[in-house]
Motif scaffolding. Structure first.
Motif, short mmCIF file in Angstrom:
data_model
loop_
_atom_site.label_atom_id
_atom_site.label_comp_id
_atom_site.label_asym_id
_atom_site.label_seq_id
_atom_site.Cartn_x
_atom_site.Cartn_y
_atom_site.Cartn_z
N LYS A 100 0.84 -1.20 0.00
CA LYS A 100 0.00 0.00 0.00
C LYS A 100 0.87 1.25 0.00
N ILE A 101 0.49 2.21 -0.83
CA ILE A 101 1.19 3.49 -0.83
C ILE A 101 0.19 4.53 -0.31
N ALA A 102 0.45 5.00 0.90
CA ALA A 102 -0.51 5.87 1.58
C ALA A 102 -0.90 7.08 0.75
N GLY A 103 0.10 7.66 0.08
CA GLY A 103 -0.16 8.87 -0.70
C GLY A 103 -1.14 8.63 -1.84
N LEU A 104 -1.08 7.43 -2.41
CA LEU A 104 -1.97 7.14 -3.53
C LEU A 104 -3.34 6.68 -3.04
N GLU A 105 -3.36 6.05 -1.87
CA GLU A 105 -4.65 5.68 -1.27
C GLU A 105 -5.45 6.95 -0.94
N ALA A 106 -4.71 8.03 -0.68
CA ALA A 106 -5.37 9.27 -0.26
C ALA A 106 -5.92 10.10 -1.43
N VAL A 107 -5.64 9.66 -2.66
CA VAL A 107 -6.10 10.45 -3.82
C VAL A 107 -7.63 10.54 -3.83
N ASP A 108 -8.30 9.41 -3.61
CA ASP A 108 -9.77 9.40 -3.58
C ASP A 108 -10.30 10.33 -2.50
N ASP A 109 -9.67 10.25 -1.32
CA ASP A 109 -10.12 11.10 -0.20
C ASP A 109 -9.97 12.58 -0.55
N ALA A 110 -8.83 12.91 -1.17
CA ALA A 110 -8.57 14.32 -1.49
C ALA A 110 -9.60 14.84 -2.49
N VAL A 111 -9.90 14.03 -3.51
CA VAL A 111 -10.88 14.46 -4.53
C VAL A 111 -12.27 14.55 -3.89
N GLY A 112 -12.60 13.54 -3.05
CA GLY A 112 -13.89 13.55 -2.37
C GLY A 112 -14.05 14.76 -1.47
N ARG A 113 -12.99 15.08 -0.76
CA ARG A 113 -13.02 16.23 0.15
C ARG A 113 -13.29 17.52 -0.62
N ALA A 114 -12.59 17.65 -1.76
CA ALA A 114 -12.76 18.86 -2.58
C ALA A 114 -14.20 18.95 -3.09
N THR A 115 -14.77 17.80 -3.46
CA THR A 115 -16.15 17.80 -3.96
C THR A 115 -17.11 18.25 -2.86
N GLU A 116 -16.92 17.69 -1.67
CA GLU A 116 -17.81 18.05 -0.56
C GLU A 116 -17.69 19.52 -0.19
N MET A 117 -16.49 20.03 -0.22
CA MET A 117 -16.27 21.43 0.17
C MET A 117 -16.63 22.41 -0.94
#
Lengths: 215, 416
Positions: free
Chosen positions: B191-208
């Motif tokens: 697992k590469i934490a930085g790449l796992e976080a891509v979905d979260d980052a995009v989701g966060r931007a959508t919500e905000m």
């Protein structure tokens, strides 16, 4: 064909560059391809410039958010290019004494240096966050940074001057730089080199197509 | 009446003037008029006014190895008067001829102290003789001619033999695992934490309801890191299209702009959201490093993006960008293969793809078995380096402790 032609060109150029690295006579082709790249880049700059003007002119025309910044960009662009092209008095625009040189040295250069100088403050703020002892690793980082920073200034050796030579803070800082830091950095660099080889092969073989808009 | 033998005051001052200034007039005159007759000042060859400097010795010439031909390396021992004495050497001239005794022509010169010169104008398979002329301010001397030498083309650069063999092994391993991966499913990749976080980052931007800003480094498309960054952009753009998030890609190279547009456009098309694509999502700012950094800082502060991706080749602007994005509360996923900038990203960003992870990102995100196979081949390379380092350390330790004479493995990697 829209996909195949770029893939074939990529494969030919990539394989030629690899061959040229080991077979010296192919260096002529390598140089040729590099020249082509620079020529394409030189033409492509016009695309960038046109895009810059278009985006900012649109911003002004449509009175979009932050439109006054568009005025600064367009004025700045013409302020530096027009004297460079038309008012160099037969000299190269870069020669001392030309209006371009004056603008470069008195506006661009100080502004650029100012941006670079911001680094000093950002290093301090980033270090402050990074060196907080939140867990074991961060505590080790903090200790290493503490030794390194003190060891790099005269006061470090002065504080530990009662210790025998070779065991002072300056020596500890040198040891950190020469052994753990170098070992870690070399490991990262070996990984990078292998990553570059692997990525390059994927691109040359056409397995990696995302960079040209493919899946 | 006593004759007073005194000069008139006016005559006395004239005499004083002449006495004081005559030497200066004479000196000026000799300088002005004498200069016209000075040797060499009117383009004539210098007339020797002092003994010549000692000539250079031991001139040798040989073909430059491992090149495409057309080059001969000339070396010599410098004149005994180089760097000392009144006959100090001011420069060396390199003379070349195809005849040992005559026809020498100057083909180049070097500054004093130099002991070698590369003649890059030689024709292949033509015998040349070389002489070196040492010049002082007013005289010169020539060395004896060198033994003949000729340039020849080499068909393989043997200084890179170890790199060639290593490349073959690693390349074959990558090929093998790519082929193997076609028939094999479920290849393990950590697992590469930085790449796992891509979905979260995009989701966060959508919500905000805020923007995602993607920065593909500051170098052009000839950098492998930029290509890796652009590849990640393709994956991020597809996610933003699916999530209907706002994506902005400010770039600092025209070619990168063109490439990124194509990539984002295709990603939106593949996600079935071509209507959401707009050319202005990817735009050019400037080629200038700090001008680009200033524009991005302003953008971060004005737009307050929810997520910032810094993926590619960065230099001193890395920390400026990362710290500014951090100050506006953006989630940051950085990735670079610049060892000097990695510590800054690690300190300032939420996630960092360290070196090889940047190049593995595309395979990781796509889950394509062929791409994952190439990562496995890469691991074989790592194993080779690891073994070589371990054996090398053991050998050096044994040599040092037991006084053995085991080979130094560093020589094996000298061409790399």
């Amino acid at each position: 064909m829209r996909r195949e032609v770029p893939l074939i060109l990529t494969a030919i150029v990539g394989i030629t560059m690899i061959i040229a690295h080991f077979i010296p006579p192919f260096n002529i082709l390598k140089g040729l391809f590099e020249d082509w790249f620079f020529i394409i880049t030189a033409f492509a700059i016009y695309l960038g410039v046109l895009n810059l003007i278009k985006i900012n002119a649109d911003k002004l025309y449509k009175k979009q958010k932050d439109w006054p910044f568009g005025i600064v960009v367009i004025l700045g662009f013409f302020l530096i290019t027009i004297p460079g092209i038309f008012f160099s008095g037969g000299r190269s625009f870069q020669d001392p004494g030309t209006p371009f040189y004056y603008l470069y040295m008195n506006i661009y250069y100080p502004l650029s240096a100012t941006m670079f100088a911001l680094l000093a403050f950002f290093v301090a703020s980033a270090s402050y966050r990074a060196f907080r002892a939140r867990n074991v690793e961060a505590t080790m980082l903090l200790l290493a940074a503490f030794v390194l920073m003190l060891g790099r200034v005269p006061i470090g050796d002065w504080i530990t001057s009662w210790l025998p030579e070779g065991y002072r803070l300056g020596n500890a800082a040198d040891w950190i730089m020469n052994f753990p830091m170098t070992a870690g950095q070399k490991a990262i660099m070996i990984g990078i080199a292998l990553g570059v080889v692997s990525s390059a092969l994927r691109v040359i073989l056409g397995l990696e197509r995302t960079y040209m808009g493919g899946e | 009446m006593k004759k007073i033998n005194r000069l008139h005051p006016t005559s006395k001052s004239k005499l004083l003037f002449v006495t004081l200034f005559l030497p200066f007039f004479l000196l000026w005159g000799s300088f002005v008029f004498g200069a016209e007759e000075a040797p060499g000042s009117a383009g004539e060859p210098p007339i020797a006014t002092q003994a010549p400097p000692a000539p250079p010795t031991n001139v040798s010439a040989k073909d430059i190895p491992n090149d495409k031909g057309g080059a001969i390396s000339v070396s010599w021992e410098k004149s005994a008067d180089d760097g000392a004495s009144a006959k100090n050497v001011t420069k060396y001239e390199i003379l070349r001829s195809t005849n040992k005794d005559e026809g020498y022509e100057v083909i180049g010169n070097t500054s004093p102290g130099a002991t070698s010169f590369s003649d890059n104008s030689a024709n292949n398979k033509v015998l040349y003789f070389y002489k070196i002329r040492a010049l002082s301010s007013s005289n010169s001397s020539e060395s004896l001619p060198s033994a003949p030498a000729f340039a020849k083309r080499q068909w393989f650069d043997f200084s890179r033999l170890s790199l060639f063999i290593l490349s073959l092994i690693i390349g074959s391993a990558i090929f093998y695992f790519i082929e193997k991966a076609k028939s094999e499913k479920g290849l393990f990749i950590r697992k590469i934490a930085g790449l796992e976080a891509v979905d979260d980052a995009v989701g966060r931007a959508t919500e905000m309801g805020r923007k995602i800003i993607f920065i593909p480094g500051i170098m052009d498309m000839d950098s492998m890191q930029t290509i890796a960054g652009v590849t990640i952009l393709g994956r991020v753009a597809k996610l933003t299209a699916e999530y209907e998030a706002k994506l902005e890609v400010p770039v600092c190279r025209s070619l990168v702009m063109v490439t990124c547009r194509e990539v984002v456009k295709e990603a939106y098309l593949n996600a079935g959201r071509s209507d959401a694509y707009n050319d202005d999502m990817v735009y050019y700012i400037t080629d200038d490093q700090f001008g680009y950094a200033a524009a991005l800082d302003g953008l971060f502060l004005r737009e307050k993006p929810a997520a910032v991706f810094l993926q590619g080749q960065f230099y001193a602007e890395a920390l400026i960008l990362a710290e500014t994005a951090n100050s506006v509360g953006a989630i940051q996923i950085a990735g670079t293969a610049m060892p000097t900038q990695l510590p800054f990203f690690v300190a300032a960003c939420d996630y960092t793809l360290i070196g090889e992870e940047l190049f593995a990102a595309s395979a990781y995100l796509s889950k394509d078995p062929k791409l994952l196979g190439s990562l496995k081949g890469q691991d074989v390379g790592k194993l080779i380096f690891l073994l070589a380092i371990l054996i090398g350390v053991v050998f050096l330790t044994l040599n040092s402790v037991l006084g053995l004479n085991l080979p130094d493995l560093r020589g094996l990697f000298s061409g790399i």
